[in-house]
Design an enzyme around this catalytic site. Structure first.
Site: not given
Length: 317
Positions: A27, A58-61
């Site tokens: 990431r 970067s969106s919440q995984p």
């Protein structure tokens, strides 16, 4: 550190083949600012780019993993992603779909799109294609798609996406509701001439640029004068207006008042009533269905969004 994220995803019930894809992609390689690695692999939203003018996250995984789970993402699939950002989610999906699959990712910001291209090239990822432009138009040259995966808030699912989606294909999409300013996510399946689906959960994404974020303005241009027809009292009018927004894609607003801009009529929505000018059979049919379902909000209804067909609802999910 990536192993920590893997186990977080497993706690959400994410399948092994999806959770393992997060193990394969670093990431940190998609972030333009430095974070401690322990922070990078927390289940949180991170700012991936910010130059004071343009901004990406970067969106919440776990949310992205659940989206992948709900659409049934698997080997060999062809995916259209809307809102590519700096490329992390597309890279993860590339591992899920494998060498025989393809991820086509559209990013509105050319600057951020070029960063995403460089990121996947640097990591040697060959089954991701980044397209810089307005996601409203999709990418027809690589269609049909098994999945349309949306990671920005959009005002509608446009007909261009519907056309580019395979029969039986799925769309996961956060939709900007104009009245409540909520951004719920919906899962739809194509059953021509409809997208059929239901509410999944509340989200908060960056609002899409271009035509995906200006539906009110575009619909305002469709308003025309029609003779007054009749007035109908409305119970829980705010709920009905949101159904009109979701199902017809023809809602607009002027000075705080919402209108349906139909091909043969206009409907003005007031606090406890609606006024019909001309003819609006789509709205009258929808009102009858909604009344028969007990005036439920969209969270408790099955939505049938029509393309060249009247949209409708069913009472059971």
């Amino acid at each position: 550190m990536r192993e920590k994220l893997f186990w977080i995803l497993k706690k959400y019930g994410v399948s092994d083949h999806i959770a393992k894809a997060f193990l394969e992609i670093p990431r940190e390689e998609f972030l333009t600012k430095s974070y401690p690695l322990s922070y990078v692999y927390e289940d949180i939203v991170l700012v991936s780019y910010d130059d004071g003018e343009e901004y990406s996250t970067s969106s919440q995984p776990s949310l992205m993993a659940l989206f992948m789970e709900w659409v049934g993402l698997d080997k060999g699939m062809r995916v259209l992603e809307i809102g590519g950002g700096t490329g992390y989610n597309a890279a993860v999906m590339s591992r899920v779909v494998g060498e025989k699959g393809l991820v086509v990712s559209v990013e509105y910001s050319r600057k951020i799109c070029e960063i995403a291209k460089r990121n996947v090239e640097r990591l040697g990822i060959e089954n991701v294609i980044f397209v810089c432009g307005d996601g409203y138009y999709g990418v027809p040259e690589f269609s049909p798609y098994d999945v349309i995966f949306v990671t920005v808030g959009v005002d509608e699912v446009p007909e261009t996406w519907f056309t580019q989606l395979k029969e039986g294909g799925r769309v996961i999409v956060p939709i900007n509701l104009k009245l409540s300013r909520r951004q719920p996510a919906f899962l739809f399946k194509k059953k021509d001439p409809y997208l059929v689906g239901n509410y999944k959960l509340e989200t908060r994404f960056i609002t899409a640029g271009g035509n995906l974020g200006n539906l009110l303005e575009r619909n305002r241009k469709l308003l025309r004068e029609f003779p007054f027809n009749r007035e109908i009292l409305l119970v829980r009018s705010h709920i009905f207006v949101e159904l009109v927004d979701l199902l017809t894609r023809r809602l607009t607003e002027i000075d705080g008042t919402f209108y349906y801009a139909g091909p043969n009529g206009v409907v003005e929505f007031l606090d406890d009533r609606m006024r019909i000018y001309g003819d609006a059979p789509e709205i009258e049919n929808l009102l009858t269905q909604w009344e028969s379902c007990g005036y439920r909000s969209f969270e408790y209804l099955m939505l049938h969004v029509g393309y060249n067909a009247f949209s409708h609802i069913s009472c059971s999910i």
